[in-house]
Design an enzyme around this catalytic site. Structure first.
Site, PDB file in Angstrom:
ATOM      1  N   CYS A 262      67.979  73.472  65.572  1.00  0.00           N
ATOM      2  CA  CYS A 262      68.869  73.679  66.727  1.00  0.00           C
ATOM      3  C   CYS A 262      70.369  73.587  66.462  1.00  0.00           C
ATOM      4  O   CYS A 262      71.122  74.431  66.937  1.00  0.00           O
ATOM      5  CB  CYS A 262      68.496  72.682  67.823  1.00  0.00           C
ATOM      6  SG  CYS A 262      66.873  73.026  68.510  1.00  0.00           S
TER       7      CYS A 262
HETATM    8  P1  NAD Z   1      59.264  77.577  68.231  1.00  0.00           P
HETATM    9  O1  NAD Z   1      59.708  78.713  67.394  1.00  0.00           O
HETATM   10  O2  NAD Z   1      58.607  76.385  67.627  1.00  0.00           O
HETATM   11  O3  NAD Z   1      58.254  78.130  69.354  1.00  0.00           O
HETATM   12  C1  NAD Z   1      58.461  79.252  70.121  1.00  0.00           C
HETATM   13  C2  NAD Z   1      57.108  79.824  70.537  1.00  0.00           C
HETATM   14  O4  NAD Z   1      57.316  80.905  71.438  1.00  0.00           O
HETATM   15  C3  NAD Z   1      56.269  80.383  69.381  1.00  0.00           C
HETATM   16  O5  NAD Z   1      54.994  79.797  69.401  1.00  0.00           O
HETATM   17  C4  NAD Z   1      56.213  81.894  69.668  1.00  0.00           C
HETATM   18  O6  NAD Z   1      55.010  82.489  69.228  1.00  0.00           O
HETATM   19  C5  NAD Z   1      56.349  81.900  71.160  1.00  0.00           C
HETATM   20  N1  NAD Z   1      56.814  83.173  71.750  1.00  0.00           N
HETATM   21  C6  NAD Z   1      57.810  83.990  71.327  1.00  0.00           C
HETATM   22  N2  NAD Z   1      57.952  85.019  72.169  1.00  0.00           N
HETATM   23  C7  NAD Z   1      57.029  84.868  73.144  1.00  0.00           C
HETATM   24  C8  NAD Z   1      56.700  85.598  74.304  1.00  0.00           C
HETATM   25  N3  NAD Z   1      57.349  86.718  74.639  1.00  0.00           N
HETATM   26  N4  NAD Z   1      55.709  85.132  75.077  1.00  0.00           N
HETATM   27  C9  NAD Z   1      55.042  84.009  74.744  1.00  0.00           C
HETATM   28  N5  NAD Z   1      55.311  83.266  73.675  1.00  0.00           N
HETATM   29  C10 NAD Z   1      56.305  83.686  72.876  1.00  0.00           C
HETATM   30  O7  NAD Z   1      60.544  77.145  69.067  1.00  0.00           O
HETATM   31  P2  NAD Z   1      60.939  75.665  69.580  1.00  0.00           P
HETATM   32  O8  NAD Z   1      61.470  74.855  68.451  1.00  0.00           O
HETATM   33  O9  NAD Z   1      59.850  75.125  70.421  1.00  0.00           O
HETATM   34  O10 NAD Z   1      62.184  76.021  70.511  1.00  0.00           O
HETATM   35  C11 NAD Z   1      62.023  76.661  71.766  1.00  0.00           C
HETATM   36  C12 NAD Z   1      63.336  76.552  72.515  1.00  0.00           C
HETATM   37  O11 NAD Z   1      63.617  75.174  72.775  1.00  0.00           O
HETATM   38  C13 NAD Z   1      64.534  77.097  71.754  1.00  0.00           C
HETATM   39  O12 NAD Z   1      65.420  77.682  72.670  1.00  0.00           O
HETATM   40  C14 NAD Z   1      65.154  75.851  71.156  1.00  0.00           C
HETATM   41  O13 NAD Z   1      66.530  76.008  70.927  1.00  0.00           O
HETATM   42  C15 NAD Z   1      64.901  74.831  72.254  1.00  0.00           C
HETATM   43  N6  NAD Z   1      64.838  73.417  71.812  1.00  0.00           N
HETATM   44  C16 NAD Z   1      64.181  73.084  70.657  1.00  0.00           C
HETATM   45  C17 NAD Z   1      64.126  71.740  70.266  1.00  0.00           C
HETATM   46  C18 NAD Z   1      63.426  71.341  69.001  1.00  0.00           C
HETATM   47  O14 NAD Z   1      63.616  70.208  68.569  1.00  0.00           O
HETATM   48  N7  NAD Z   1      62.630  72.181  68.374  1.00  0.00           N
HETATM   49  C19 NAD Z   1      64.713  70.741  71.062  1.00  0.00           C
HETATM   50  C20 NAD Z   1      65.321  71.116  72.249  1.00  0.00           C
HETATM   51  C21 NAD Z   1      65.389  72.458  72.621  1.00  0.00           C
END
Ligand code: NAD
Length: 420
Positions: A262
């Site tokens: 992030c």
């Molecule tokens: P990630 O890449 O681990 O997961 C995203 C998921 O979304 C994947 O499983 C992917 O297959 C799925 N996906 C993509 N397009 C899709 C669609 N059209 N329909 C359904 N599923 C779909 O991402 P993450 O780390 O969980 O992050 C998600 C969001 O949360 C981001 O915006 C990130 O900035 C934010 N965030 C992440 C964290 C962290 O620590 N990882 C913390 C706070 C906020």
């Protein structure tokens, strides 16, 4: 309540499992079949402390699916898809757009429903990108036929369950009072401040928070780099600073720089957003510049003792970007290993959880099944991640470059701290 989660990655899965633990029924919708199958077979798709236990405890309340029509059986949909960087650093909204389209199409067939954007998106995205897509594909009107909130997530990998269950605050950005009330109701038993704002303020709170935390790390690393030249221990300096209530002790641990999925992408996205508004964000740019250089300081220090790294066996302890996770995204270990390979060193690596992920990026370095084996087979060792188990190993005849201040000078033949 009945909740659908779109995107079952890190945030989506933790959100789903935690809401199930709180008694809600959760359907996790993803486009990745492997993840869906894994969840349905009762296996979490990521490693996170405590996740497996509460996941298994709530199997009856968690299902996964590839089918967006499952939204029809729920009251609230959380959009948790990834928001990665474009090559120029700006936010890539492709996944958000496609998820919004899929949700919109289902809303066409549904009575009042609340859509909550939980992904991190730059200010104005919910209002100017998500809502228009939802309205177009549902052929319905926000505020009348469906509600919209923006609810940023602040969890930290490594303590994600605790962070979700006991957050410092909950931010509810709401399109209108009805939407906000519905989301507030879901969170009403949480014992923390719940801040209700408009949509773009909620989006900005997330970016300002991540930018500030990144800045704190780059700041202490810069102080540490100066301290190193002066023979001062930055950890003593940070301790002295941290007693000041306005500063605090957290996020003042100098090291090889921040990683994780992030900080870098969010700071970059904010830089690009600011520039698109005609503002040049100088502090934000420096935060990233300091962080880019920081991991390579470890190799500069190593070269004090091994000028030419060609064919030298170098151990890298710790591959994840921080302990208690298998996540290697933007990990300082990636820059370090790349540089070692450029210098034609033989890289020996060990991590308690992240080796499988690292192997996908670097299949041809040597992986060891224990940290001690990795040390014994190396001439010099770089401690990159502060896993607890690295504290009590035998480093006695090795050159150690400690990136995390986790062993004492006496434990190694030659010892250099990155900033002390
Ligand atoms: P990630 O890449 O681990 O997961 C995203 C998921 O979304 C994947 O499983 C992917 O297959 C799925 N996906 C993509 N397009 C899709 C669609 N059209 N329909 C359904 N599923 C779909 O991402 P993450 O780390 O969980 O992050 C998600 C969001 O949360 C981001 O915006 C990130 O900035 C934010 N965030 C992440 C964290 C962290 O620590 N990882 C913390 C706070 C906020």
């Amino acid at each position: 309540m009945k909740i659908s989660i779109i995107g079952t990655g890190y945030v989506g899965l933790i959100t789903g499992v935690c809401f199930a633990e709180l008694g809600n029924n959760v359907i996790c919708i993803d486009i990745n079949e492997e993840k869906v199958n894994k969840i349905n077979s009762g296996e979490p798709t990521i490693y996170e402390r405590g996740l497996e236990e509460i996941f298994k405890k709530n199997l009856e309340r968690i299902k996964a699916s590839l089918n967006f029509n499952e939204i029809l059986n729920t009251d609230i949909t959380f959009i948790c898809v990834s928001t990665p960087e474009n090559p120029d650093g700006s936010i890539n909204l492709d996944y958000i757009k496609s998820a919004s389209e899929s949700v919109g199409k289902v809303l066409k067939e549904k009575g009042y429903h609340l859509v909550v954007v939980k992904s991190t998106v730059v200010p104005e995205t919910t209002e100017k990108v998500v809502i228009p897509i939802l309205e177009k594909f549902s052929e319905k009107n926000v505020g009348e036929d469906f509600g919209v909130c923006m609810n940023p997530e602040f969890l930290k990998e490594g303590s994600a369950i605790k962070d979700f269950m006991e957050p410092d605050r909950i931010v509810i950005g709401e399109f209108d009072k009805k939407s906000g009330d519905m989301l507030f109701n879901l969170y009403k038993d949480f014992k923390c401040p719940i801040l209700r704002t408009d949509l773009k303020t909620a989006e900005m709170i997330k970016y300002a928070s991540n930018a500030f935390l990144s800045m704190k790390i780059s700041f202490i690393n810069e102080m540490g780099n100066i301290c190193k030249k002066l023979g001062i221990n930055i950890y003593k300096v940070a301790e002295g600073m941290g007693y000041d209530e306005r500063i605090g002790h957290k996020f003042l641990r100098a090291g090889p720089g921040f990683g994780g999925s992030c900080f870098k992408k969010d700071v970059n996205a904010l830089i690009k957003k600011a520039e698109s508004l005609g503002y040049e964000p100088k502090i934000l740019k420096s935060v990233l510049e300091v962080n880019e250089r920081q991991p390579l300081k470890m190799i500069e220090l190593l070269k004090k003792y091994l000028q030419n790294l060609k064919n030298k066996k170098i151990g890298v302890l710790g591959l994840s970007f921080k302990p208690e996770t298998d996540d290697i995204r933007e990990s300082p270990a990636i820059k370090i290993v790349k540089k070692l390979l450029e210098e034609e060193a033989i890289v020996n690596a060990y991590d308690p959880k992240a080796m499988n992920n690292f192997k996908k990026l670097f299949p041809n370095i040597n992986y060891f099944s224990s940290a001690q084996d990795c040390i014994e087979n190396s001439e010099a060792v770089l401690i990159v991640t502060d896993w607890d188990e690295f504290k009590d190993l035998d480093y006695s005849d090795k050159i150690v470059i400690d990136g995390r201040y986790i062993i004492s000078k006496e434990k190694a033949k030659i010892y250099e701290g990155i900033c002390w």
